[in-house]
Design an enzyme around this catalytic site. Structure first.
Site, PDB file in Angstrom:
ATOM      1  N   GLU A 157      -0.644   4.741 -12.371  1.00  0.00           N
ATOM      2  CA  GLU A 157      -1.550   3.390 -11.510  1.00  0.00           C
ATOM      3  C   GLU A 157      -1.849   3.835 -10.110  1.00  0.00           C
ATOM      4  O   GLU A 157      -2.705   3.426  -9.591  1.00  0.00           O
ATOM      5  CB  GLU A 157      -0.604   2.315 -11.969  1.00  0.00           C
ATOM      6  CG  GLU A 157      -1.217   1.028 -11.584  1.00  0.00           C
ATOM      7  CD  GLU A 157      -1.262   0.615  -9.958  1.00  0.00           C
ATOM      8  OE1 GLU A 157      -1.847  -0.330  -9.656  1.00  0.00           O
ATOM      9  OE2 GLU A 157      -0.198   1.027  -9.155  1.00  0.00           O
ATOM     10  N   GLU A 158      -0.863   4.616  -9.548  1.00  0.00           N
ATOM     11  CA  GLU A 158      -1.062   4.458  -7.880  1.00  0.00           C
ATOM     12  C   GLU A 158      -2.109   5.581  -7.573  1.00  0.00           C
ATOM     13  O   GLU A 158      -2.264   5.755  -6.435  1.00  0.00           O
ATOM     14  CB  GLU A 158       0.360   5.039  -7.559  1.00  0.00           C
ATOM     15  CG  GLU A 158       1.589   3.941  -7.428  1.00  0.00           C
ATOM     16  CD  GLU A 158       1.268   2.771  -6.700  1.00  0.00           C
ATOM     17  OE1 GLU A 158       0.191   2.513  -6.068  1.00  0.00           O
ATOM     18  OE2 GLU A 158       2.297   1.782  -6.519  1.00  0.00           O
ATOM     19  N   ASP A 188       7.234  -2.459  -5.901  1.00  0.00           N
ATOM     20  CA  ASP A 188       6.088  -1.770  -6.554  1.00  0.00           C
ATOM     21  C   ASP A 188       6.222  -0.699  -7.397  1.00  0.00           C
ATOM     22  O   ASP A 188       6.269   0.149  -7.188  1.00  0.00           O
ATOM     23  CB  ASP A 188       5.110  -1.683  -5.574  1.00  0.00           C
ATOM     24  CG  ASP A 188       3.556  -1.095  -6.106  1.00  0.00           C
ATOM     25  OD1 ASP A 188       3.253  -1.523  -7.122  1.00  0.00           O
ATOM     26  OD2 ASP A 188       2.868  -0.510  -5.286  1.00  0.00           O
ATOM     27  N   HIS A 246       4.755   0.651  -0.822  1.00  0.00           N
ATOM     28  CA  HIS A 246       4.227   1.921  -0.024  1.00  0.00           C
ATOM     29  C   HIS A 246       4.826   2.171   1.182  1.00  0.00           C
ATOM     30  O   HIS A 246       4.529   3.218   1.751  1.00  0.00           O
ATOM     31  CB  HIS A 246       2.585   2.123  -0.102  1.00  0.00           C
ATOM     32  CG  HIS A 246       2.237   1.906  -1.323  1.00  0.00           C
ATOM     33  ND1 HIS A 246       0.508   2.090  -1.517  1.00  0.00           N
ATOM     34  CD2 HIS A 246       2.458   1.809  -2.699  1.00  0.00           C
ATOM     35  CE1 HIS A 246       0.193   1.771  -2.637  1.00  0.00           C
ATOM     36  NE2 HIS A 246       1.181   1.669  -3.180  1.00  0.00           N
ATOM     37  N   HIS A 278       3.722  -0.505 -14.292  1.00  0.00           N
ATOM     38  CA  HIS A 278       3.350   0.646 -14.138  1.00  0.00           C
ATOM     39  C   HIS A 278       4.753   1.655 -13.691  1.00  0.00           C
ATOM     40  O   HIS A 278       5.517   0.989 -12.773  1.00  0.00           O
ATOM     41  CB  HIS A 278       2.309   1.091 -13.293  1.00  0.00           C
ATOM     42  CG  HIS A 278       2.466   0.849 -11.720  1.00  0.00           C
ATOM     43  ND1 HIS A 278       3.099   1.565 -10.685  1.00  0.00           N
ATOM     44  CD2 HIS A 278       2.032  -0.240 -11.098  1.00  0.00           C
ATOM     45  CE1 HIS A 278       3.127   0.962  -9.665  1.00  0.00           C
ATOM     46  NE2 HIS A 278       2.300  -0.133  -9.712  1.00  0.00           N
ATOM     47  N   GLU A 289       2.718  -6.914 -11.010  1.00  0.00           N
ATOM     48  CA  GLU A 289       2.713  -6.664  -9.426  1.00  0.00           C
ATOM     49  C   GLU A 289       3.319  -7.447  -8.601  1.00  0.00           C
ATOM     50  O   GLU A 289       3.048  -8.644  -8.758  1.00  0.00           O
ATOM     51  CB  GLU A 289       1.288  -6.263  -9.131  1.00  0.00           C
ATOM     52  CG  GLU A 289       0.393  -5.050  -9.721  1.00  0.00           C
ATOM     53  CD  GLU A 289       0.995  -3.883  -9.180  1.00  0.00           C
ATOM     54  OE1 GLU A 289       1.666  -3.726  -8.111  1.00  0.00           O
ATOM     55  OE2 GLU A 289       0.191  -2.836  -9.833  1.00  0.00           O
ATOM     56  N   ASP A 291       4.940   4.695 -12.131  1.00  0.00           N
ATOM     57  CA  ASP A 291       4.950   5.584 -11.202  1.00  0.00           C
ATOM     58  C   ASP A 291       5.030   4.848  -9.722  1.00  0.00           C
ATOM     59  O   ASP A 291       4.822   3.778  -9.442  1.00  0.00           O
ATOM     60  CB  ASP A 291       3.697   6.433 -11.218  1.00  0.00           C
ATOM     61  CG  ASP A 291       2.266   5.547 -11.131  1.00  0.00           C
ATOM     62  OD1 ASP A 291       2.340   4.436 -11.667  1.00  0.00           O
ATOM     63  OD2 ASP A 291       1.517   5.764 -10.243  1.00  0.00           O
TER      64      ASP A 291
END
Length: 390
Positions: free
Chosen positions: A140-141, A108, A362, A76, A168, A78
Site C-alpha cells: 500500500e505504501e 500506520d 512515516h 495493509h 487507516e 507494509d
C-alpha cells in the site's frame, strides 16, 4: 492474544515495502486456521508477497453459514522505511512510554490489524446474521500496488461484501473522501558526449529538467485555478517530482535521466486527462526538440501505481452504520490516499476509520495511543453486534 500482544508480534516483522511480508501473513493465516477459518492468499507475480482474505461466515438465522454480503475490515501490512531516521527505541520492537506504543507501523496501520485479529474469537462467538471479512494487503505504501490482485480474485470468487472499513489512522473519526494517487516513472534517453563537444550530444538531464518544470507549471495552474474542494486541507489537485537520477561525470553529457512524479487528484477529476497534459507536452513539444539534436532520442513514461479517489455518499449503509457506531456525524475529507478507493471501484462502499493520528505516520518514533486502540476495539465490537438479529 490481545491487541497489545498482536501489535507486538506484527511490529516485530520488518515489512518495509521493499521486503517480503510472507512471514507476517503466514503467521496471521496460521492463527486464523487454528480458529477454524480458512483464509486465501493473492500473491504478487514473484510470489514473494501476499494479500490475505478471510471470511467469518454468518452464524445466526436462515443465513447461517453464508459468506456473501457483510463487511470487510481492511488494512495493509507494509510499512515505510526507517532509513536515516533517528529513533529513541528499536523501531521493530514495540515500546510503551506514557500510554503510547512506539514502533514502525504501530499507527500506520498495524494497530488496526492487531485489534481486528484480537477480536476474532469474540466475532466467532457472536450470533451474527452476516459475515465479517478480513482483508490484509501488501505494498500500500508504494501506491496501493498490492490490493488490486486481491480484489480481482474477490470478484472471480463471486464474493460481494456490502461495505468496507479501511482502518487507516483517523483518530477513530469518520473519513468519507480522499484524493487519488497516480505515480509515474520517466526515463529520458539522449546521447553521451564529452562536455567540451556539447553539440555532439543530447543532454538527457536538461530535457528532463524541462519536463519537470512543466509538471510544476501544471501544478501551479491547479493551485491558482482549481477546481477546488475546501473540505480538504490542500483543496486542489497536486503534482510533484520526488526522485531524480542522472549523469556519470562532471565532464560528460548525460545520455540518461530518470525521475518519478506523482499527482493527487480530487474526486471527480479524471487522472487520464491530467496525465494527457504531460503526454501531449512530451509528444508535441519536448521530443521533437530532442530528436532534432539526436534522432534516436526518446522519452519513456510508465505507470508505477494508481489508486482512485474515494467519495462515499452519506446515503450508503456503511456510512450510516459507522457514523452510528462512532457517534461522529462530521463530514471529513483527507489529502492522503488509501485503498478505500479500490474497494469502491469494484462496488463496495467504503469508509476510512481507524486508530491513531496520521500525523504520526512515516515519522521516527511513530506511535499509537493505547486509548486509541481501546476505542478501536469498542468500535469493532459494536460493529459485530450490529449484525445480530433484533
Amino acid at each position: 492474544m490481545n491487541t497489545r500482544q498482536w501489535l507486538e508480534k506484527l511490529v516485530a516483522f520488518d515489512t518495509t515495502s521493499r521486503n517480503s511480508n510472507l512471514e507476517l501473513i503466514t503467521t496471521v493465516r496460521d492463527s486464523l486456521q487454528a480458529q477454524g477459518i480458512t483464509p486465501w492468499f493473492a500473491h504478487n507475480k514473484e510470489r514473494t508477497k501476499a494479500n490475505l482474505f478471510a471470511t467469518l461466515p454468518a452464524t445466526q438465522g436462515p443465513e447461517a453459514g453464508n459468506t456473501q454480503g457483510g463487511i470487510v475490515l481492511s488494512g495493509h501490512t507494509d510499512v515505510v522505511p526507517v532509513d536515516g531516521q533517528n529513533w529513541d527505541s528499536d523501531p521493530f520492537k514495540l515500546t510503551e512510554r506514557d500510554g503510547l506504543l512506539y514502533g514502525r507501523g504501530s499507527c500506520d496501520m498495524k494497530g488496526y490489524i492487531a485489534a481486528s485479529l484480537a477480536l476474532v474469537p469474540e466475532f466467532l462467538a457472536m450470533p451474527r446474521t452476516k459475515p465479517l471479512h478480513l482483508a490484509f494487503s501488501y505494498d500500500e505504501e508504494i501506491g496501493c500496488a498490492g490490493a488490486p490482485s486481491m480484489l480481482a480474485e474477490l470478484q472471480e470468487r463471486g464474493i460481494h461484501p456490502e461495505g468496507c472499513v479501511v482502518g487507516e489512522p483517523t483518530n477513530m473519526q469518520v473519513v468519507v473522501a480522499h484524493k487519488g494517487i497516480n505515480v509515474y516513472s520517466c526515463s529520458v534517453h539522449g546521447k553521451s558526449a564529452h562536455s567540451s563537444l556539447t553539440p555532439q550530444g543530447c543532454n538527457a538531464i536538461e530535457y528532463a529538467a524541462r519536463l519537470i518544470c512543466t509538471i510544476r507549471d501544471f501544478a501551479d495552474a491547479y493551485k491558482a485555478n482549481g477546481p477546488y474542494d475546501t473540505m480538504y486541507d490542500v483543496p486542489f489537485s497536486t503534482m510533484t517530482t520526488n526522485q531524480i537520477r542522472g549523469g556519470i561525470a562532471i565532464n560528460t553529457i548525460p545520455n540518461l535521466c530518470e525521475f518519478t512524479y506523482e499527482f493527487r487528484n480530487l474526486p471527480g477529476m479524471s487522472p487520464e486527462k491530467i496525465q494527457e497534459q504531460i503526454t501531449h507536452y512530451v509528444r508535441d513539444h519536448l521530443l521533437p526538440k530532442m530528436q532534432a539534436e539526436y534522432p534516436e532520442a526518446k522519452i519513456d513514461i510508465g505507470v508505477i501505481a494508481a489508486s482512485p479517489a474515494l467519495e462515499t455518499a452519506e446515503q450508503e449503509a456503511i456510512t450510516a452504520l459507522v457514523r452510528a457506531l462512532t457517534q461522529d456525524n462530521e463530514k471529513r475529507k483527507v489529502a492522503y490516499a488509501t485503498e478505500a478507493g479500490l474497494f469502491q471501484r469494484i462496488g463496495i462502499p467504503t469508509i476510512v476509520c481507524g486508530p491513531g493520528d496520521i500525523i504520526q505516520a512515516h515519522k521516527p518514533n511513530e506511535f499509537v495511543a493505547i486509548a486509541q486502540l481501546e476505542r478501536c476495539e469498542e468500535f469493532l465490537r459494536k460493529l459485530g453486534r450490529s449484525m445480530q438479529l433484533a
